[in-house]
Design a protein around this motif. Sequence first.
Motif, mmCIF file in Angstrom:
data_model
loop_
_atom_site.group_PDB
_atom_site.id
_atom_site.type_symbol
_atom_site.label_atom_id
_atom_site.label_comp_id
_atom_site.label_asym_id
_atom_site.label_seq_id
_atom_site.Cartn_x
_atom_site.Cartn_y
_atom_site.Cartn_z
ATOM 1 N N GLN A 31 -34.507 -1.412 -11.805
ATOM 2 C CA GLN A 31 -33.062 -1.360 -11.663
ATOM 3 C C GLN A 31 -32.418 -1.041 -13.005
ATOM 4 O O GLN A 31 -32.850 -1.528 -14.045
ATOM 5 C CB GLN A 31 -32.551 -2.687 -11.132
ATOM 6 C CG GLN A 31 -31.103 -2.655 -10.737
ATOM 7 C CD GLN A 31 -30.722 -3.846 -9.892
ATOM 8 O OE1 GLN A 31 -31.490 -4.308 -9.067
ATOM 9 N NE2 GLN A 31 -29.538 -4.366 -10.119
ATOM 10 N N VAL A 50 -30.102 1.174 -2.877
ATOM 11 C CA VAL A 50 -28.644 1.114 -2.833
ATOM 12 C C VAL A 50 -28.097 1.350 -4.238
ATOM 13 O O VAL A 50 -28.578 0.757 -5.201
ATOM 14 C CB VAL A 50 -28.163 -0.258 -2.292
ATOM 15 C CG1 VAL A 50 -26.646 -0.374 -2.355
ATOM 16 C CG2 VAL A 50 -28.662 -0.477 -0.865
ATOM 17 N N LYS A 52 -24.657 0.964 -6.491
ATOM 18 C CA LYS A 52 -23.392 0.233 -6.475
ATOM 19 C C LYS A 52 -22.527 0.710 -7.634
ATOM 20 O O LYS A 52 -23.022 0.926 -8.734
ATOM 21 C CB LYS A 52 -23.644 -1.266 -6.588
ATOM 22 C CG LYS A 52 -24.367 -1.829 -5.382
ATOM 23 C CD LYS A 52 -24.535 -3.320 -5.486
ATOM 24 C CE LYS A 52 -25.239 -3.833 -4.239
ATOM 25 N NZ LYS A 52 -25.350 -5.285 -4.250
ATOM 26 N N GLU A 54 -18.764 -0.075 -9.604
ATOM 27 C CA GLU A 54 -17.573 -0.910 -9.788
ATOM 28 C C GLU A 54 -16.431 0.007 -10.240
ATOM 29 O O GLU A 54 -16.425 0.483 -11.384
ATOM 30 C CB GLU A 54 -17.822 -1.989 -10.846
ATOM 31 C CG GLU A 54 -16.627 -2.897 -11.038
ATOM 32 C CD GLU A 54 -16.833 -3.964 -12.106
ATOM 33 O OE1 GLU A 54 -15.983 -4.864 -12.187
ATOM 34 O OE2 GLU A 54 -17.820 -3.886 -12.871
ATOM 35 N N TRP A 61 -16.364 -3.258 -5.166
ATOM 36 C CA TRP A 61 -17.555 -2.469 -5.457
ATOM 37 C C TRP A 61 -17.821 -1.524 -4.296
ATOM 38 O O TRP A 61 -17.643 -1.892 -3.127
ATOM 39 C CB TRP A 61 -18.764 -3.378 -5.643
ATOM 40 C CG TRP A 61 -18.818 -4.047 -6.986
ATOM 41 C CD1 TRP A 61 -18.047 -5.078 -7.416
ATOM 42 C CD2 TRP A 61 -19.707 -3.719 -8.059
ATOM 43 N NE1 TRP A 61 -18.403 -5.427 -8.701
ATOM 44 C CE2 TRP A 61 -19.417 -4.615 -9.117
ATOM 45 C CE3 TRP A 61 -20.708 -2.780 -8.228
ATOM 46 C CZ2 TRP A 61 -20.100 -4.581 -10.329
ATOM 47 C CZ3 TRP A 61 -21.390 -2.749 -9.430
ATOM 48 C CH2 TRP A 61 -21.084 -3.642 -10.471
ATOM 49 N N SER A 63 -20.728 0.512 -2.330
ATOM 50 C CA SER A 63 -22.177 0.526 -2.133
ATOM 51 C C SER A 63 -22.547 1.718 -1.271
ATOM 52 O O SER A 63 -21.843 2.029 -0.308
ATOM 53 C CB SER A 63 -22.641 -0.749 -1.425
ATOM 54 O OG SER A 63 -22.446 -1.868 -2.232
ATOM 55 N N GLY A 88 -21.699 2.401 2.350
ATOM 56 C CA GLY A 88 -21.874 1.190 3.146
ATOM 57 C C GLY A 88 -20.775 1.011 4.176
ATOM 58 O O GLY A 88 -21.028 0.573 5.295
ATOM 59 N N ARG A 122 -28.279 -3.045 3.828
ATOM 60 C CA ARG A 122 -27.864 -3.675 2.562
ATOM 61 C C ARG A 122 -26.545 -3.077 2.063
ATOM 62 O O ARG A 122 -25.662 -3.808 1.611
ATOM 63 C CB ARG A 122 -28.944 -3.521 1.490
ATOM 64 C CG ARG A 122 -30.123 -4.453 1.667
ATOM 65 C CD ARG A 122 -31.007 -4.510 0.433
ATOM 66 N NE ARG A 122 -31.353 -3.236 -0.151
ATOM 67 C CZ ARG A 122 -32.361 -2.453 0.264
ATOM 68 N NH1 ARG A 122 -33.131 -2.828 1.256
ATOM 69 N NH2 ARG A 122 -32.597 -1.302 -0.337
ATOM 70 N N ALA A 123 -26.415 -1.768 2.129
ATOM 71 C CA ALA A 123 -25.192 -1.108 1.676
ATOM 72 C C ALA A 123 -23.987 -1.562 2.490
ATOM 73 O O ALA A 123 -22.881 -1.693 1.961
ATOM 74 C CB ALA A 123 -25.337 0.407 1.738
#
Length: 128
Positions: A31, A50, A52, A54, A61, A63, A88, A122-123
């Motif tokens: 990561q 995924v 992400k 900001e 956020w 995703s 997401g 997850r997203a």
Amino acid sequence: MATLKVGLVSPEREIWAGEAKMVVAQTIEGQLGILPGHAPVLGVLLDGSVVKVEPADGGEWVSAMVGSGFFSIADDEVSILAEQAELGAEVDVASARQALQAALTAGDQDSTHERRARARLRAAGAEG
């Protein structure tokens, strides 16, 4: 305040673009958190991960599920080029769950289909 100029694209469309405070991406080596002033990097995205972002405006956020692809960082510009990508907020959770179940039923554990279905969930904030 320094920001990053971010572009997340797939062959079909631009998924997200804008100014960001931070980007987090999963590479084949681990990561990576990217802040303004980051050293130049060219990396390979982990298929079924995924990304992400900001946003600099203080919004929530962002995703996105990404299939295989690349990213580059240079001069506070982050380019994420994904073979497949989906925000997401746009994920059809029921469809992603069905795709995950189909992959598991077919015995495709750790397959591309399973990884991408899990990443879509997850997203979307609906862990699979």
